[in-house]
Enzyme design. Structure first.
Site, PDB file in Angstrom:
ATOM      1  N   THR A   1      -3.820  -0.082  10.885  1.00 33.74           N
ATOM      2  CA  THR A   1      -5.004   0.042  10.598  1.00 33.74           C
ATOM      3  C   THR A   1      -5.138   0.069   9.202  1.00 33.74           C
ATOM      4  O   THR A   1      -4.319  -0.193   8.374  1.00 33.74           O
ATOM      5  CB  THR A   1      -4.774   1.674  10.692  1.00 33.74           C
ATOM      6  OG1 THR A   1      -4.164   2.436   9.896  1.00 33.74           O
ATOM      7  CG2 THR A   1      -4.849   2.530  11.897  1.00 33.74           C
ATOM      8  N   GLU A   2      -6.268   0.157   8.608  1.00 36.47           N
ATOM      9  CA  GLU A   2      -6.636  -0.531   6.509  1.00 36.47           C
ATOM     10  C   GLU A   2      -6.088   1.040   5.693  1.00 36.47           C
ATOM     11  O   GLU A   2      -5.805   0.363   5.185  1.00 36.47           O
ATOM     12  CB  GLU A   2      -8.064   0.024   6.615  1.00 36.47           C
ATOM     13  CG  GLU A   2      -9.067   1.162   7.262  1.00 36.47           C
ATOM     14  CD  GLU A   2      -9.432   0.645   8.917  1.00 36.47           C
ATOM     15  OE1 GLU A   2     -10.678   1.259   8.620  1.00 36.47           O
ATOM     16  OE2 GLU A   2      -8.590   0.547   9.365  1.00 36.47           O
ATOM     17  N   VAL A   3      -5.700   2.030   6.668  1.00 33.98           N
ATOM     18  CA  VAL A   3      -5.255   3.150   5.214  1.00 33.98           C
ATOM     19  C   VAL A   3      -4.103   2.738   5.260  1.00 33.98           C
ATOM     20  O   VAL A   3      -3.066   3.429   4.704  1.00 33.98           O
ATOM     21  CB  VAL A   3      -5.910   4.467   5.827  1.00 33.98           C
ATOM     22  CG1 VAL A   3      -4.678   5.125   7.095  1.00 33.98           C
ATOM     23  CG2 VAL A   3      -5.962   4.936   4.722  1.00 33.98           C
ATOM     24  N   GLY A   4      -3.490   1.727   6.414  1.00 35.72           N
ATOM     25  CA  GLY A   4      -1.750   1.821   5.751  1.00 35.72           C
ATOM     26  C   GLY A   4      -0.919   1.592   6.624  1.00 35.72           C
ATOM     27  O   GLY A   4       0.564   0.693   6.512  1.00 35.72           O
TER      28      GLY A   4
END
Length: 553
Positions: A360-363
């Protein structure tokens, strides 16, 4: 220095111990030469009254559906705004925290409280979007990854972010410059087009941060914070550094304050030297996500059997997810967007696909991304990175394939997911992801607003057509530019429940239709442009059966 026997500067740390001062706040003194930091333990209301001021530039941490979001402090800010005690804030955030109703950034939707808002995503904070549409704030929408990276540039006192991300999209000054409304047009530019070594780039300039409001799990008496129960780490450290090095203040919402020395040093991710105040939140304002109070599988503390995840029922969502899952690549690093693409994770779990790495882009790296009000978290993660680090990886081409939503598509292969008439959704991390992944698969229904389908004997039928056409001549806003993809030879696929298209040099080409679908009545008559038609195949019939597909990587 004088008389101390040392020729160089000396840093002195003094812990004066806890004491109750006249304002009732529980303080912990920390005095270090050159910084003079002073960490307080305050209520949310006291923190707002102490550190906020009219016209301050403020950043808030967290992601989407409440992950690592300081909800207790947000509620106190709303109270201050409604009481007329605070005005004209400049708000900066990377991820649009909200529940599409009242929580998260929706607390800030008080007339006069905000003057300028620069955000990566607006869709989960419709109350803020309403302020923007009413021209009550100067509203901007910039790529989520760029904003998260900008905090590091601010922390290091560098001039800003120079990147290709956003070129040829609505963020490009040649189109809209990321401005959402007339108030933003009057306020001025926040992104510039420049040339660097013969190449076009976008420049997003730095600015000082007065207050950073972030969240952690535990804080000790010196302000050292752990993130051990958080499902993400977002950009909390970068935001804290940006505020501290701007001469601003850092407020951290925590579950509990513990004694100094009892926290495992390996779990401390935010050092106390950055922290000015800590707020202990009520459990209802410190949920792990807006959908879940606490799930240790989201924070990597335990692992759960993937067969415990409920399978998707047969529907247009499952059809799209199954066809999209066929584009998964063995051992590929993969990103799944919010909404329809979330179903790809469910199909991967259902089919037992383990040969790719979902991120996911958040990590999150590895595991299975969650959906709904848990979106942004992931079950059984291998690793949780900070959001700016993840976007560095994405922007540099680290993603092998990305699955994103298809809200609007046009004859040029452009995609719009950011603006629809009066609704401001925002781009989020969409631009960072789609401009840099080696391959992009867009997932969405063919029409919207009342679409009903049925599957019988492996054949798809349209029971009721959606009221809104999604395949149109020209998208309302360019969130993804087909021309940019073609220039960089990026493979692009568009998957719906009844048809699959591909971006080619000749244009958008119809490649597949579902069994049972009439190509003229159900496809061509339901779109505003005529696609390239050469060799149209029938979609894999396994997609439309109740049994497992038997997908392999």
């Amino acid at each position: 220095q004088g008389g101390n026997g040392f020729s160089g500067p000396v840093s002195i740390y003094i812990d004066a111990g806890p004491s109750f001062l006249s304002d009732g706040a529980y303080w912990h003194r920390k005095t270090q030469k050159g910084t003079g930091s002073l960490m307080k333990i305050l209520t949310a209301r006291e923190a707002v009254e102490t550190f906020f001021f009219d016209g301050a530039t403020v950043t808030f941490g967290g992601f989407a559906n409440g992950l690592m979001h300081p909800e207790e402090i947000m509620a106190a800010l709303e109270d201050a705004g409604r009481g007329g005690h605070l005005r004209d804030l400049k708000i900066v955030y990377a991820s649009g925290q909200g529940d599409s109703a009242d929580r998260g950034l929706n607390h800030l939707a008080v007339d006069g409280l905000c003057k300028t808002i620069i955000g990566g995503h607006w869709g989960l904070a419709p109350k803020l979007g309403k302020l923007a549409l009413e021209n009550k704030v100067a509203a901007y929408n910039l790529p989520q990854g760029v904003i998260s990276e900008l905090f590091r540039e601010i922390a290091a006192r560098r001039p800003g972010v120079i990147t290709h991300v956003g070129l040829d999209t609505f963020v490009d000054p040649r189109l809209e410059g990321g401005k959402i409304n007339q108030a933003a047009c009057e306020a001025g530019d926040v992104v510039k087009l420049i040339e660097l070594e013969g190449e076009e780039k976008l420049f997003y300039s730095s600015f000082p941060i007065d207050v950073a409001v972030i969240r952690a799990t535990y804080a000790d008496e010196h302000g050292n914070c752990t993130f051990e129960k958080e499902g993400i780490y977002a950009e909390a450290v970068a935001q804290a550094q940006a505020a501290h090095n701007s001469g601003g203040k850092v407020i951290v919402q925590v579950e509990e304050v513990v004694s100094y020395g009892c926290l495992d040093t390996r779990l401390i991710r935010l050092p106390g030297i950055y922290v000015d105040a800590v707020v202990v939140a009520e459990p209802r304002h410190h949920m792990q996500t807006f959908g879940t109070q606490y799930n240790p599988a989201f924070s990597g503390e335990i692992r759960v059997p993937l067969d415990a995840l409920a399978p998707l029922p047969m529907s247009e969502r499952k059809i799209i997810a199954r066809r999209s899952a066929m584009e998964l690549i063995p051992h590929a690093v993969t990103n799944l967007g919010i909404g329809m693409p979330e179903g790809v994770a469910a199909i991967a779990a259902e089919e037992g696909l383990t040969g790719m790495i979902l991120t996911t882009e958040v990590g999150a790296v590895g595991g299975v991304p969650a959906g709904g009000l848990d979106f942004g978290a992931a079950t059984n993660v291998d690793c949780i990175l900070e959001q700016p680090v993840q976007f560095d990886f994405y922007d540099g081409g680290g993603l092998d394939v990305a699955f994103l939503g298809l809200a609007q598509m046009d004859k040029m292969g452009n995609i719009n997911v950011s603006k629809f008439g009066p609704k401001v959704a925002g781009c989020g991390g969409f631009i960072n992801i789609t401009q840099n992944a080696k391959k992009v698969v867009y997932c969405g229904t063919f029409t919207a607003g009342g679409l009903k389908v049925a599957v019988n004997d492996g054949r798809l039928s349209i029971i009721q057509e959606g009221r809104v056409r999604k395949l149109i001549n020209q998208v309302e806003q360019v969130t993804f530019a087909g021309s940019y993809a073609m220039k960089h030879r990026q493979p692009v696929l568009y998957v719906t429940e009844r048809a699959v298209f591909e971006l080619t040099e000749d244009g958008v080409e119809l490649k597949e239709i579902a069994p049972g679908i009439d190509i003229q009545k159900d496809v061509l008559d339901q779109m505003d442009f005529v696609p390239v038609i050469k060799d149209v195949k029938v979609m894999d019939e396994r997609i439309f059966c109740d049994e497992l597909m038997g997908l392999k990587l």
